[in-house]
Design an enzyme around this catalytic site. Structure first.
Site, PDB file in Angstrom:
ATOM      1  N   GLU A  55       0.840  -1.204   0.000  1.00 26.11           N
ATOM      2  CA  GLU A  55       0.000   0.000   0.000  1.00 26.11           C
ATOM      3  C   GLU A  55       0.878   1.258   0.000  1.00 26.11           C
ATOM      4  O   GLU A  55       0.630   2.208  -0.748  1.00 26.11           O
ATOM      5  CB  GLU A  55      -0.899  -0.025   1.232  1.00 26.11           C
ATOM      6  CG  GLU A  55      -1.720   1.213   1.450  1.00 26.11           C
ATOM      7  CD  GLU A  55      -2.314   1.242   2.850  1.00 26.11           C
ATOM      8  OE1 GLU A  55      -2.638   2.351   3.294  1.00 26.11           O
ATOM      9  OE2 GLU A  55      -2.449   0.189   3.501  1.00 26.11           O
ATOM     10  N   ASP A  59       0.842   3.758  -3.140  1.00 27.39           N
ATOM     11  CA  ASP A  59       0.446   5.153  -2.946  1.00 27.39           C
ATOM     12  C   ASP A  59       1.415   6.085  -3.671  1.00 27.39           C
ATOM     13  O   ASP A  59       0.992   7.042  -4.333  1.00 27.39           O
ATOM     14  CB  ASP A  59       0.399   5.479  -1.449  1.00 27.39           C
ATOM     15  CG  ASP A  59       0.074   6.924  -1.169  1.00 27.39           C
ATOM     16  OD1 ASP A  59      -1.013   7.386  -1.582  1.00 27.39           O
ATOM     17  OD2 ASP A  59       0.910   7.597  -0.527  1.00 27.39           O
ATOM     18  N   ASP A 128      -7.112   1.416   0.389  1.00 25.37           N
ATOM     19  CA  ASP A 128      -5.798   0.844   0.703  1.00 25.37           C
ATOM     20  C   ASP A 128      -5.499  -0.336  -0.210  1.00 25.37           C
ATOM     21  O   ASP A 128      -4.363  -0.524  -0.654  1.00 25.37           O
ATOM     22  CB  ASP A 128      -5.748   0.387   2.164  1.00 25.37           C
ATOM     23  CG  ASP A 128      -5.793   1.544   3.148  1.00 25.37           C
ATOM     24  OD1 ASP A 128      -5.633   2.715   2.730  1.00 25.37           O
ATOM     25  OD2 ASP A 128      -6.004   1.261   4.347  1.00 25.37           O
ATOM     26  N   GLU A 131      -4.342   0.810  -3.657  1.00 27.50           N
ATOM     27  CA  GLU A 131      -2.930   1.206  -3.603  1.00 27.50           C
ATOM     28  C   GLU A 131      -2.021  -0.024  -3.530  1.00 27.50           C
ATOM     29  O   GLU A 131      -0.991  -0.078  -4.209  1.00 27.50           O
ATOM     30  CB  GLU A 131      -2.690   2.124  -2.415  1.00 27.50           C
ATOM     31  CG  GLU A 131      -3.350   3.473  -2.577  1.00 27.50           C
ATOM     32  CD  GLU A 131      -3.275   4.343  -1.351  1.00 27.50           C
ATOM     33  OE1 GLU A 131      -3.480   5.557  -1.493  1.00 27.50           O
ATOM     34  OE2 GLU A 131      -3.025   3.821  -0.232  1.00 27.50           O
TER      35      GLU A 131
END
Length: 174
Positions: A55, A59, A128, A131
């Site tokens: 994650e 991101d 989440d 990502e």
């Protein structure tokens, strides 16, 4: 330590095949499984690797791809205006909504508490997960494949951001 899927959980192989079709590149299934493993499942199953590191990576990849796109698409916008547009596209609410394109909640490995409290539909878990999946695609297939996934998921939102940018620019010029 059980690795059985719950009746609600779809096999990761389906998502892997879909992502391979989207990107034209193979996606590593064990890495994708980790991207879909929530911390609650990990905790209940002896500390299996979970998705938080992916994650974190995803991101950054997401931010790079969206920032690059918005920067090129809006040469007349200021840094602050571009930042607002990027925030709208990469927000948890936006990502959680776009997770539906992948039916991402259906693939998660969740702990009993998250499963029982509707975790498969929680915006924060879905965002989440998006990502983490982007991070898994990046690690297994590279930046071009991850960029393709980001555009596949978010082009519509980025087009909406372009409409918003046009309005911002019109308001500023008026």
């Amino acid at each position: 330590m059980s690795d059985r899927t719950s009746p609600e959980q779809r096999p990761v192989e389906e998502l892997s095949r879909y992502l391979t079709e989207v990107t034209g590149e193979p996606v590593d299934e064990p890495l994708l499984t980790r991207a879909l493993t929530h911390r609650s499942y990990s905790h209940e199953n002896g500390g299996l690797p979970h998705n938080e590191r992916l994650e974190f990576l995803g991101d950054s990849v997401l931010g790079l791809v969206v920032t690059d796109h918005l920067h090129g698409a809006h040469p007349d916008l200021s840094e602050g205006e571009l930042a607002k547009l990027r925030s709208a596209v990469v927000s948890a609410r936006a990502l959680g909504g776009e997770a539906g394109r992948l039916d991402l909640g259906d693939y998660f490995r969740l702990g009993r508490g998250e499963e029982n409290s509707g975790g498969r539909a929680k915006n924060s878990i879905l965002a989440d997960g998006v990502e983490a999946v982007i991070g898994a695609v990046y690690l297994s297939s590279g930046l071009d494949a991850a960029t393709t996934v980001v555009h596949h998921l978010l082009d519509e939102l980025m087009e909406q951001s372009q409409a918003n940018a046009t309005r911002l620019q019109s308001d500023a010029d008026a």
